[in-house]
Enzyme design. Structure first.
Site, PDB file in Angstrom:
ATOM      1  N   HIS A   1      -0.104  12.835  12.043  1.00 54.49           N
ATOM      2  CA  HIS A   1      -1.270  11.959  11.879  1.00 54.49           C
ATOM      3  C   HIS A   1      -1.142  10.777  12.821  1.00 54.49           C
ATOM      4  O   HIS A   1      -0.089  10.566  13.435  1.00 54.49           O
ATOM      5  CB  HIS A   1      -1.438  11.488  10.426  1.00 54.49           C
ATOM      6  CG  HIS A   1      -0.139  11.376   9.673  1.00 54.49           C
ATOM      7  ND1 HIS A   1       0.759  10.380   9.894  1.00 54.49           N
ATOM      8  CD2 HIS A   1       0.416  12.195   8.733  1.00 54.49           C
ATOM      9  CE1 HIS A   1       1.799  10.547   9.103  1.00 54.49           C
ATOM     10  NE2 HIS A   1       1.640  11.646   8.394  1.00 54.49           N
TER      11      HIS A   1
ATOM     12  N   HIS B   1       2.022 -17.068  -2.618  1.00 52.08           N
ATOM     13  CA  HIS B   1       2.042 -16.396  -3.914  1.00 52.08           C
ATOM     14  C   HIS B   1       3.429 -16.441  -4.520  1.00 52.08           C
ATOM     15  O   HIS B   1       4.406 -16.763  -3.840  1.00 52.08           O
ATOM     16  CB  HIS B   1       1.601 -14.934  -3.745  1.00 52.08           C
ATOM     17  CG  HIS B   1       2.342 -14.202  -2.663  1.00 52.08           C
ATOM     18  ND1 HIS B   1       2.061 -14.380  -1.328  1.00 52.08           N
ATOM     19  CD2 HIS B   1       3.378 -13.318  -2.697  1.00 52.08           C
ATOM     20  CE1 HIS B   1       2.876 -13.630  -0.598  1.00 52.08           C
ATOM     21  NE2 HIS B   1       3.692 -12.986  -1.410  1.00 52.08           N
TER      22      HIS B   1
ATOM     23  N   GLU C   1       4.499   6.706   9.159  1.00 56.13           N
ATOM     24  CA  GLU C   1       4.651   6.996   7.723  1.00 56.13           C
ATOM     25  C   GLU C   1       6.037   6.591   7.237  1.00 56.13           C
ATOM     26  O   GLU C   1       7.046   7.049   7.761  1.00 56.13           O
ATOM     27  CB  GLU C   1       4.432   8.499   7.484  1.00 56.13           C
ATOM     28  CG  GLU C   1       4.817   8.993   6.089  1.00 56.13           C
ATOM     29  CD  GLU C   1       4.639  10.510   5.948  1.00 56.13           C
ATOM     30  OE1 GLU C   1       3.664  11.054   6.499  1.00 56.13           O
ATOM     31  OE2 GLU C   1       5.485  11.152   5.303  1.00 56.13           O
TER      32      GLU C   1
ATOM     33  N   HIS D   1       3.781 -14.921   3.899  1.00 55.01           N
ATOM     34  CA  HIS D   1       4.267 -14.114   5.024  1.00 55.01           C
ATOM     35  C   HIS D   1       3.429 -14.414   6.256  1.00 55.01           C
ATOM     36  O   HIS D   1       2.221 -14.167   6.248  1.00 55.01           O
ATOM     37  CB  HIS D   1       4.210 -12.630   4.675  1.00 55.01           C
ATOM     38  CG  HIS D   1       4.943 -12.319   3.394  1.00 55.01           C
ATOM     39  ND1 HIS D   1       6.296 -12.069   3.360  1.00 55.01           N
ATOM     40  CD2 HIS D   1       4.519 -12.293   2.110  1.00 55.01           C
ATOM     41  CE1 HIS D   1       6.662 -11.877   2.099  1.00 55.01           C
ATOM     42  NE2 HIS D   1       5.601 -11.995   1.325  1.00 55.01           N
TER      43      HIS D   1
ATOM     44  N   HIS E   1       2.633  18.962   9.612  1.00 57.71           N
ATOM     45  CA  HIS E   1       1.437  18.210  10.007  1.00 57.71           C
ATOM     46  C   HIS E   1       1.851  16.960  10.779  1.00 57.71           C
ATOM     47  O   HIS E   1       3.034  16.622  10.858  1.00 57.71           O
ATOM     48  CB  HIS E   1       0.636  17.801   8.770  1.00 57.71           C
ATOM     49  CG  HIS E   1       1.314  16.723   7.956  1.00 57.71           C
ATOM     50  ND1 HIS E   1       2.365  16.990   7.113  1.00 57.71           N
ATOM     51  CD2 HIS E   1       1.110  15.375   7.873  1.00 57.71           C
ATOM     52  CE1 HIS E   1       2.771  15.866   6.545  1.00 57.71           C
ATOM     53  NE2 HIS E   1       2.036  14.861   6.997  1.00 57.71           N
TER      54      HIS E   1
ATOM     55  N   HIS F   1       5.893  16.693  11.148  1.00 55.57           N
ATOM     56  CA  HIS F   1       6.928  16.722  10.110  1.00 55.57           C
ATOM     57  C   HIS F   1       6.472  17.563   8.926  1.00 55.57           C
ATOM     58  O   HIS F   1       5.299  17.943   8.841  1.00 55.57           O
ATOM     59  CB  HIS F   1       7.254  15.291   9.659  1.00 55.57           C
ATOM     60  CG  HIS F   1       6.040  14.488   9.267  1.00 55.57           C
ATOM     61  ND1 HIS F   1       5.303  13.763  10.190  1.00 55.57           N
ATOM     62  CD2 HIS F   1       5.408  14.314   8.082  1.00 55.57           C
ATOM     63  CE1 HIS F   1       4.300  13.164   9.583  1.00 55.57           C
ATOM     64  NE2 HIS F   1       4.323  13.483   8.304  1.00 55.57           N
TER      65      HIS F   1
ATOM     66  N   GLU G   1       0.750  -8.322   2.878  1.00 58.50           N
ATOM     67  CA  GLU G   1       1.741  -7.685   2.004  1.00 58.50           C
ATOM     68  C   GLU G   1       1.047  -6.633   1.142  1.00 58.50           C
ATOM     69  O   GLU G   1      -0.062  -6.843   0.664  1.00 58.50           O
ATOM     70  CB  GLU G   1       2.402  -8.732   1.103  1.00 58.50           C
ATOM     71  CG  GLU G   1       3.383  -8.122   0.103  1.00 58.50           C
ATOM     72  CD  GLU G   1       4.176  -9.183  -0.674  1.00 58.50           C
ATOM     73  OE1 GLU G   1       4.183 -10.356  -0.245  1.00 58.50           O
ATOM     74  OE2 GLU G   1       4.777  -8.832  -1.698  1.00 58.50           O
TER      75      GLU G   1
ATOM     76  N   GLU H   1      -5.341  10.749   3.652  1.00 57.32           N
ATOM     77  CA  GLU H   1      -4.453  11.899   3.437  1.00 57.32           C
ATOM     78  C   GLU H   1      -5.187  13.225   3.659  1.00 57.32           C
ATOM     79  O   GLU H   1      -4.567  14.248   3.964  1.00 57.32           O
ATOM     80  CB  GLU H   1      -3.871  11.815   2.017  1.00 57.32           C
ATOM     81  CG  GLU H   1      -3.002  12.967   1.562  1.00 57.32           C
ATOM     82  CD  GLU H   1      -1.700  13.157   2.341  1.00 57.32           C
ATOM     83  OE1 GLU H   1      -1.277  12.240   3.070  1.00 57.32           O
ATOM     84  OE2 GLU H   1      -1.121  14.251   2.233  1.00 57.32           O
TER      85      GLU H   1
ATOM     86  N   HIS I   1       6.053 -18.424  -1.843  1.00 60.59           N
ATOM     87  CA  HIS I   1       6.261 -18.177  -0.411  1.00 60.59           C
ATOM     88  C   HIS I   1       5.007 -17.554   0.176  1.00 60.59           C
ATOM     89  O   HIS I   1       4.066 -17.219  -0.556  1.00 60.59           O
ATOM     90  CB  HIS I   1       7.430 -17.195  -0.223  1.00 60.59           C
ATOM     91  CG  HIS I   1       7.110 -15.814  -0.739  1.00 60.59           C
ATOM     92  ND1 HIS I   1       7.161 -15.487  -2.071  1.00 60.59           N
ATOM     93  CD2 HIS I   1       6.672 -14.685  -0.107  1.00 60.59           C
ATOM     94  CE1 HIS I   1       6.781 -14.222  -2.237  1.00 60.59           C
ATOM     95  NE2 HIS I   1       6.481 -13.712  -1.060  1.00 60.59           N
TER      96      HIS I   1
ATOM     97  N   ARG J   1       4.762  20.341   1.402  1.00 64.05           N
ATOM     98  CA  ARG J   1       3.669  19.603   2.036  1.00 64.05           C
ATOM     99  C   ARG J   1       3.692  20.065   3.478  1.00 64.05           C
ATOM    100  O   ARG J   1       4.633  19.805   4.199  1.00 64.05           O
ATOM    101  CB  ARG J   1       3.893  18.096   1.921  1.00 64.05           C
ATOM    102  CG  ARG J   1       3.016  17.218   2.826  1.00 64.05           C
ATOM    103  CD  ARG J   1       1.534  17.351   2.472  1.00 64.05           C
ATOM    104  NE  ARG J   1       0.699  16.434   3.275  1.00 64.05           N
ATOM    105  CZ  ARG J   1       0.022  16.801   4.358  1.00 64.05           C
ATOM    106  NH1 ARG J   1       0.077  18.052   4.805  1.00 64.05           N
ATOM    107  NH2 ARG J   1      -0.729  15.929   5.009  1.00 64.05           N
TER     108      ARG J   1
HETATM  109 MN    MN Z   1       2.778  12.819   6.914  1.00 63.75          MN
HETATM  110 MN    MN Z   2       5.420 -11.867  -0.783  1.00 67.12          MN
END
Ligand code: MN
Ligand code: MN
Length: 371
Positions: free
Chosen positions: A89, A310, A93, A266, A87, A132, A271, A154, A264, A84
């Site tokens: 961005h 959830h 990541e 967040h 590159h 990277h 998420e 991407e 619970h 890959r």
């Molecule tokens: Mn990348």
């Molecule tokens: Mn969760």
């Protein structure tokens, strides 16, 4: 009198039976489901796959899953030696290796460098804007990439070959102080993913650039000591134990049959889930009397907008494994059980009309997996 139609309208209905089988809770929702909830499921199977001789890549972004503005994911495969290309961005990541292994290389803005070989259950974090590359090793590899912005694409990363093919050759010659002919064989467009020989063995103590980066950019999540419970285990990784990962927090959750990730929510981030194995169902309460249930299996992505409570229940006969991903420096959740247990009991009783004994059984420390 109206003549009875010979057409049986039901014959036009051809239900997608394999799909129905995958999501019993969409076909026959729990009676508690109601109202409007955004779509919270996408399968990488439904994403366009960009297939090349040395690998493939497909993505789940805000375009596929509009309920996830904070996180986008990419599922990528590289053959042995497949690269890959170099590159960068705009987004940070985070990665998790699904099979095989890969060599990663990084040079940062301080000209510090990082190289490592990453295997199954391990991965990396590359800060936004830092260049990277990823190369498949002996058996090739398949991995999940998680980006800290749902808008990520991407197909819009800054790639070395794309850039240099869009730069006048005399500028390149001037930059490196060499004749223009030095760039005669430059690729005419981006290479993206391409075949290459396997790299030489990693030299761990080789000094490149101005030395190694101060914070390691790879992680060994699968080797972390998990928090173990009767019905499963949890590994939490964020900037507290993986300092480089300043924008991504994660949890690797294993739930045995009969077990459930407890109720619970967040408070600090949406998420984004990736299902690694097994089967699950999740009901998300969206306030205003609305709640809906979704079914998931390996290769599916789940989304939960921040603050929506959830649970995730193992509905299969095998271990359920999934990743919980957040655009946040720290993993945070609020469990229902301790919220109720730590509130004055008279007050809770007035709300729920439940016996005080129920809350007395709640342990002082959270138990993320119950059964
Ligand atoms: Mn990348
Ligand atoms: Mn969760």
């Amino acid at each position: 009198m109206v003549k009875k139609s010979k057409v049986n309208f039901f014959s036009f209905s051809q239900p997608n039976l394999p799909r129905q089988k995958e999501q019993p809770d969409r076909i026959h929702p729990p009676v508690t489901d109601r109202g409007t909830v955004p779509n919270l499921k996408w399968s990488f199977t439904d994403s366009h796959n960009r297939v090349l001789p040395a690998g493939w890549a497909r993505q789940t972004t805000i375009r596929e899953l509009p309920a996830s503005p904070e996180i986008a994911g990419v599922n990528m495969m590289l053959i042995p030696g497949g690269v890959r290309e170099m590159h960068w961005h705009k987004e940070g990541e985070w990665a998790f290796m699904l099979r095989g292994s890969a060599r990663i290389t990084v040079v940062d803005q301080n000209l510090k460098t990082f190289q490592d070989d990453v295997g199954v259950g391990e991965g990396w974090y590359f800060p936004a804007g830092i260049p990277h590359s990823i190369q498949g090793l002996d058996e090739g590899c398949e991995f999940l990439l998680v980006f800290d912005n749902g808008e990520f694409d991407e197909n819009e990363t800054f790639q070395l070959t794309d850039w240099l093919s869009r730069t006048p050759k005399e500028i390149l010659a001037k930059n490196f102080n060499v004749p223009i002919s030095a760039f005669d064989n430059l690729p005419k467009e981006e290479r993206y993913i391409f075949e290459a020989p396997l790299p030489p063995p990693l030299k761990k103590d080789e000094i490149r650039g101005l030395g190694p980066v101060s914070e390691p950019l790879s992680h060994r999540m699968i080797k972390m000591k998990p928090m173990k419970m009767k019905y499963g285990s949890v590994r939490i990784m964020d900037s507290t134990n993986f300092p480089a990962s300043k924008t991504i927090a994660s949890a690797l959750v294993e739930v045995e049959p009969g077990g459930m990730r407890e109720l619970h929510w967040h408070p600090n981030a949406d998420e984004w889930q990736y299902y690694l194995s097994g089967q699950a169902r999740m009901t998300v309460f969206a306030s205003a009397g609305s709640a809906q249930t979704f079914d998931y299996q390996a290769g599916d992505v789940g989304a939960v907008p921040r603050n929506m409570p959830h649970y995730v229940e193992n509905t299969g006969k095998t271990t359920l494994r999934f990743l919980e991903m957040f655009r946040a420096p720290r993993f945070e959740d609020v469990p229902l059980a301790q919220w109720l247990a730590f509130t004055p009991p008279e007050l809770v009783r007035e709300h729920l009309h439940i016996d005080e004994k129920i809350l007395k059984k709640v342990p002082p420390k959270r138990v993320p997996i119950v059964g």
